[in-house]
Design a protein around this motif. Structure first.
Motif, PDB file in Angstrom:
ATOM      1  N   LEU A  33       0.841  -1.203   0.000  1.00 33.07           N
ATOM      2  CA  LEU A  33       0.000   0.000   0.000  1.00 33.07           C
ATOM      3  C   LEU A  33       0.874   1.249   0.000  1.00 33.07           C
ATOM      4  O   LEU A  33       0.621   2.199  -0.766  1.00 33.07           O
ATOM      5  N   ASN A  37       1.123   4.157  -2.894  1.00 36.23           N
ATOM      6  CA  ASN A  37       0.892   5.563  -2.559  1.00 36.23           C
ATOM      7  C   ASN A  37       2.115   6.415  -2.871  1.00 36.23           C
ATOM      8  O   ASN A  37       1.989   7.561  -3.324  1.00 36.23           O
ATOM      9  N   TYR A 106      -6.908  -2.839  -3.468  1.00 36.22           N
ATOM     10  CA  TYR A 106      -6.271  -1.571  -3.121  1.00 36.22           C
ATOM     11  C   TYR A 106      -7.296  -0.564  -2.624  1.00 36.22           C
ATOM     12  O   TYR A 106      -7.052   0.161  -1.645  1.00 36.22           O
ATOM     13  N   SER A 110      -7.315   1.023   1.165  1.00 34.71           N
ATOM     14  CA  SER A 110      -7.071   2.463   1.219  1.00 34.71           C
ATOM     15  C   SER A 110      -8.114   3.214   2.025  1.00 34.71           C
ATOM     16  O   SER A 110      -7.888   4.360   2.414  1.00 34.71           O
ATOM     17  N   LYS A 115      -7.794   0.462   6.740  1.00 31.47           N
ATOM     18  CA  LYS A 115      -6.583   0.758   7.505  1.00 31.47           C
ATOM     19  C   LYS A 115      -6.758   0.407   8.980  1.00 31.47           C
ATOM     20  O   LYS A 115      -5.828  -0.084   9.628  1.00 31.47           O
TER      21      LYS A 115
END
Length: 283
Positions: A33, A37, A106, A110, A115
């Motif tokens: 991740l 990013n 993803y 995200s 998270k």
């Protein structure tokens, strides 16, 4: 008394928890991740145009702590990839995070909820990674106090230190952006953890390492959750602001001190000139 016993039992249970597969998978998810990013809009183009470079970047992020620790200790860097099951697991996570249909994996991770599900699991294992780094350094340098702290901190935040190398594989060069120039709160926490575990190993803290690790974990996990929910900042900032002026600020001369210094220099010069004149007259 019951509280102490229960804390000791929880610490022992925490120390005996296996890292694979749950904690390692959470680690791999967050590393990929962060890779996506960090790559930004170029992540999808990299994945489609050069899957090999993308995969290498992912593996560097996932196993960065082992790579950097082995490099610093003069051990085989390639040994970081000696576990087939870990490589396969990390590759599956990498593939799903980059190539899942409609980018669903993803997108889910995200989100704030995603998270909140993954970050606490990942942070639950950070102290154990730091402890493994301290133990690894202690085998090579039993009296290396600083070495144990460095390797422990690197083992806990290896992906942050290898990010510049990983960026080079993506064709990005950012030499001024590194963990030494602008250390993150995660790195500072890992340094604190490594310091305490090293001091304990040297025999200066009368607590077993599993209790230190568990106590630190009870601080790290709520902190990371607070970062996600409340977006709180670096907890070390206030301490740094208080200590920096006292320890690292160079004291400047005031105007009065400068003028007095000039007057003394002028007097010394006049004295030297008078001495020269007297010597000439004597000759």
């Amino acid at each position: 008394m019951d509280v102490r016993v229960s804390f000791a039992e929880l610490s022992k249970t925490y120390d005996e928890l296996p890292m694979f597969p749950v904690f390692d998978i959470a680690h791999y998810i967050l590393m990929i991740l962060q890779l996506r990013n960090d790559a930004g809009v170029g992540a999808e183009a990299l994945a489609e145009s050069n899957a090999l470079a993308c995969w290498l970047c992912g593996m560097l992020s996932c196993f960065g702590g082992k790579i950097v620790a082995n490099f610093l200790l003069g051990q085989p860097v390639i040994a970081a990839f000696n576990s087939t099951k870990h490589i396969i697991t990390a590759t599956i996570v990498w593939y799903l995070m980059f190539y899942s249909p409609w980018d669903v994996c993803y997108r889910i991770i995200s989100t704030k909820l995603g998270k909140l599900l993954v970050y606490p699991i990942k942070e639950f294992s950070r102290a154990k990674k730091v402890a493994s780094g301290v133990a690894q350094a202690a085998v090579v340098y039993p009296q290396g106090f600083a070495v144990m702290i460095i390797i422990g901190a690197v083992k806990g935040t290896g992906s942050l230190f290898i990010r510049n190398v990983e960026r080079l594989l993506r064709g990005v060069w950012t030499p001024t952006s590194n963990e030494i120039m602008s250390p993150s709160a995660t790195f500072k926490i890992s340094v604190t953890c490594a310091f305490l575990l090293t001091v304990e190993r040297m025999g200066y803290i009368p607590f077993p390492p599993e209790q230190i690790m568990f106590g630190l974990t009870m601080f790290i996990v709520p902190y990371k959750v607070s970062v996600i929910l409340l977006k709180i900042g670096d907890p070390y900032v206030h301490v740094e602001r208080a200590l920096r002026p006292m320890l690292f600020k160079k004291r400047k001369r005031t105007d009065g001190e400068g003028q007095s210094g000039k007057k003394e220099a002028t007097k010394d010069q006049k004295k030297k000139n008078n001495d020269k004149d007297s010597k000439k007259k004597a000759e």
